[in-house]
Structures are given as C-alpha cells and as structure tokens.
Scaffold this active site. Structure first.
Site, short mmCIF file in Angstrom:
data_model
loop_
_atom_site.label_atom_id
_atom_site.label_comp_id
_atom_site.label_asym_id
_atom_site.label_seq_id
_atom_site.Cartn_x
_atom_site.Cartn_y
_atom_site.Cartn_z
N LYS A 184 0.85 -1.19 0.00
CA LYS A 184 0.00 0.00 0.00
C LYS A 184 0.88 1.24 0.00
CE LYS A 184 -4.48 0.85 0.44
NZ LYS A 184 -5.59 0.12 -0.14
N GLY A 202 -23.88 4.76 -4.10
CA GLY A 202 -22.82 5.38 -4.88
C GLY A 202 -22.41 4.57 -6.11
#
Ligand code: NAD
Length: 448
Positions: A130, A236
């Site tokens: 990450k 969404g």
C-alpha cells in the site's frame, strides 16, 4: 505496544522537520527474516525500527517500508510492502490525514496486509502493499498544481523502488492523480483509459458482490436471488449498478439509503418502474440494518458492523462492497456468527477493484477471460467458489467466515510466483545493497 521513543508520537510534519534536520530525504525499514529484526537505513531512526519490530498488532513481518519527503510541500510519502511471494506488491495509494507517526505507520502496515490477503484469496499473482501519503494541513490538498507535483513525486518513489511495489488508486486519490503518477513511473495501474488504463472498476465490483450473494444463498440452500428482498446501504458508484443487477436477477424488492439527496433522486429516477424503496438518511442513521430482508448489503463506509448495529440486523446474509465492514474483525465476526448471520467477508466479495486493474500492463480484450473468471461459478478461485468454500469450512469448524478466509489467504500468500519466484524480495535486497536511501529525486528542479 512498547513505546520506545518519542519519534512515533510526532506528527508527520514534525517527523519531516526531524528528517530535514538530519539531512534525510529517503529512508527504509526492512525485515531481516534470517535474524528476525527490522533494519533501518539510518541509525537515528532505530527507535522507529524497534517500534515496528516490537509491535504485535499491525507488524506482520513486512518485507519493507520505504519513506520519502516530498521536495516542496513537506508531505511524507511511503510504500508499505507486506508480502511478495506471489508477485510484486499491489495496492492503492491513500492520501489521508494522520495525527501521529504511529497512526501513519499503523495504517500503512495494516492496509498492506489487507492487500496481501485480498490478492492471494483472489488467486491473482500479486503480493500485497500500500502507498500512504500523509496530508500536510498547511497545504491545500484540493489545489490541482500541488496535487500534480505530489503525485509525480510519488511516481518517482515508485520508479526508484524498481517495481517491488506497483501502485493503484485508493481513498483520497483520484484518476487524475494516477495519471500524474504515471508521468513518472511504469509501476502504476488505475490510470485513465485514454492512457491505456482499465477505467472505473465499480461495475465489476458490483458484479463481484452479486457473486458473493449467490454463494451465500447457495450455502444456505435458499435458492437464487429471484424473489428476494435486499437492503443496500449507500447508493454510490458500486451500489447503483448493484441495484441494477439485482433487478436483472429478478429480486422482488430493493430498499436503499444514502446521505446524499441528489444521489437518491438520480438512482430512483434511473430505476423507475422497479420496486426500489430509497430514502435519504443522516450519517448516523442505522435504520437500514433493521429492514426486514434476505440480504443486507453495506456499500457505503467501513466499521458499520459493530456491537451497536449487529443486534439489530434482520437479514440472514450480509454481503456488500464496503471495505473493512467489521469494526473489530474478531469481536464482530464472532458476534455475527453467534447470531447465525452468514457474513461474506468484504475482502472476498469486493476484490474486483484490484482484479480489474492489477493486470493492466497485459492489455485488454473484450470480456476479458482473466477478469470474467472471477465472476463465474466454475473457476476454483472465483468469488462464488471461494465464497462457498469459506462458508462451508466456517460451518464445519465453527469459525467465523472472515477468520477462515484469512487462514486460506495467508496460506496462498506464501506460494511463490510460478515464473518470477520471490523476485520482489530480491529487488528489496538490491535496493539495500545499492544504498537506495542515498538516492534522491531524479531532477532537483521543480518538475512542473
Ligand atoms: P461512493 O463514494 O461512490 O459511494 C458511497 C456512498 O455511500 C456515497 O453515495 C455516500 O453518500 C454514501 N454514504 C456514506 N455514508 C453513508 C451512510 N452512513 N449511510 C448511507 N449512505 C452513506 O463509493 P463506492 O465506489 O460506491 O464504494 C463503496 C464502498 O465500497 C467503499 O467502502 C469502497 O471503499 C468500497 N469498494 C469500492 C470499490 C470500487 O470499485 N469502487 C472496490 C472495492 C471496495
């Protein structure tokens, strides 16, 4: 956690001041597996190495953490590489605000492990990592010129790491930012389609959630989605196509909610003619959990499955796109299990975000079989098949599904890439040998 020093209590900004005083632009923390210690590039940073090494919660023998200070806007940029047996570390870059270095490091460590698990359980040949950039409160994060420079510098970090980590989009980062990263490195995905990228993953993610729901229904022996009622939290990018697929699958009713009235209005208009009962809610409204339904699908934010909400859930199945749905993975996974709710782990069913972009460099074909196989029922690593396997093993071993999924993922993550083996670990060793920490930006002048 043993607090060995003050460095981790500094804010990222104060830590940058410290690095500047010590003349450090780049630094690393590497796990030396043979001697079981965390090594650092600079002796001044030993307290942080000790902090990481002694941590029992978030440090999972991460192969490497590489940090750099951006040139102009005093922003801490980092690559957290957890495990790369299956291939280069893959995972998005988060641009977020952190109060302390401890918070910053913990988030990077935890998110990188999450990517190892998600990628391994998907059967894709990628490791886990990450990127994390700490927002500097003194910098306008919405200024496009500042973002251009920051993300180009992050791209330079990627290039300097020679491919042991390949970045992607994540919270706080958008597709324009990814295009800026791409200007400086080949080691990125999630770039816009006009630059050869894979585009918006929300539709495949929605399809992945449908696969997870179908696995759970099959596991319970309750047939297909046809005739079922589904409650969806959030309307969404993922939830909107999800609602469409649910109607395609002939559900009898969808109940949905969102905090944004414009979104609710738009989605209701899009599905006029279908039995969609949607409402605008306040941020802390949890009434959707109490909906009488077959499936509850969290598609908004994380940590929504917790001691307050779990007792109110009416559905037999929880399966949705939101990341980190369990506020506390052990406590809340167990609570759902005890209540007899079938929980499809989020990192299993929402994998299509990373699956859709991870192999971007191999180009595109219509209905790409390497993507489609994740959504079919016959591939051993498909969401449906892994979902069934996890739920069956959960029942047989009386263990919550998320725990079972993590165990399977952990085993898979140890397998070496069939062609390249542990090449990224070799890259990390080469970076250390070549004194990566003494390198700097390719061009001392401002890039833009
Ligand atoms: P999005 O921002 O487009 O949609 C989230 C929606 O939830 C927004 O419309 C927001 O207004 C609404 N919302 C926020 N809090 C709410 C609340 N308390 N109650 C009701 N509605 C609320 O995000 P998205 O891309 O649709 O992703 C949804 C979730 O899935 C996120 O957690 C994301 O991290 C995760 N996810 C997305 C993808 C992807 O491909 N987009 C992939 C993997 C995981």
């Amino acid at each position: 956690m043993n607090k060995t020093n003050d460095l981790i209590d500094l804010s990222p900004g104060q830590f940058i001041d410290f690095l500047k005083k010590e003349n450090i632009t780049r630094c690393y923390f590497i796990y030396d597996a043979k001697n079981e210690i965390v090594r650092t590039s600079h002796k001044q940073l030993l307290p942080i190495a000790e902090f990481i090494q002694n941590d029992k919660r978030d440090f999972m023998m991460h192969e490497g953490i590489f940090l750099q200070v951006s040139r102009k806007y005093d922003t801490l940029q980092g690559a957290f590489i957890h495990r790369t047996n299956r291939g280069q570390a893959a995972g998005g870059v988060r641009y977020w605000s952190y109060k302390t270095m401890e918070e910053y490091l913990r988030d990077g460590l935890r998110l990188a492990v999450g990517m190892t698990m998600k990628n391994a359980l998907s059967g894709i040949w990628w490791g886990g990592g990450k990127g994390v950039m700490a927002q500097n409160p003194a910098v306008d994060k919405n200024n496009p010129m500042i973002r251009l420079l920051l993300y180009q510098e992050f791209g330079e970090l990627m290039s300097s790491l020679r491919g042991c980590y390949v970045t992607a989009e994540d919270v706080g980062t958008d597709v324009t930012d990814m295009a800026n990263v791409f200007m400086k490195t080949r080691f990125t995905t999630c770039i816009p389609p006009r630059l050869g990228g894979s585009g918006n993953p929300s539709v495949p993610t929605a399809r992945g959630v449908i696969s997870g729901m179908e696995a759970a229904l099959e596991f319970l022996g309750t047939g297909t989605l046809s005739g079922k009622t589904v409650a969806v939290q959030g309307m969404g990018h993922v939830a909107t196509p999800l609602i469409g697929y649910l109607f395609e699958k002939d559900v009898s009713r969808v109940v949905a909610c969102d905090i944004n009235p414009h979104i609710v209005k738009e989605v209701v208009e899009q599905y006029s003619g279908y039995d969609l009962n949607a409402k605008v809610v306040s941020l802390d409204d949890t009434s959707i959990f109490q909906t009488e339904c077959d499936i509850f699908s969290p598609c908004a934010t994380g940590a929504i499955l917790n001691p307050k909400t779990i007792p109110t859930i009416k559905a037999k199945i929880v399966c949705g796109a939101a990341n980190n749905q369990l506020e506390d993975s052990e406590r809340d996974g167990q609570a759902l299990f005890n209540k007899g709710v079938v929980y499809v782990p989020d990192f299993l069913t929402n994998r299509m975000g990373i699956v859709n972009c991870a192999n971007e460099q191999y180009g595109y074909v219509n209905n790409d079989p390497f993507i489609e196989q994740h959504l079919q029922k016959d591939w051993e690593f498909s969401i449906y098949r892994v979902g069934l396997k996890v739920l069956q093993e959960s029942r047989a071993t009386k263990t919550p599904p998320a725990e079972v999924a993590l165990r399977i993922a952990n085993e898979l993550s140890m397998q070496n890439h069939p062609i390249f083996g542990p090449r990224s670990q070799q890259i990390i060793n080469s970076l250390v040998d070549d004194k990566w920490h003494e390198t700097s930006f390719s061009d001392k002048k401002q890039i833009i």
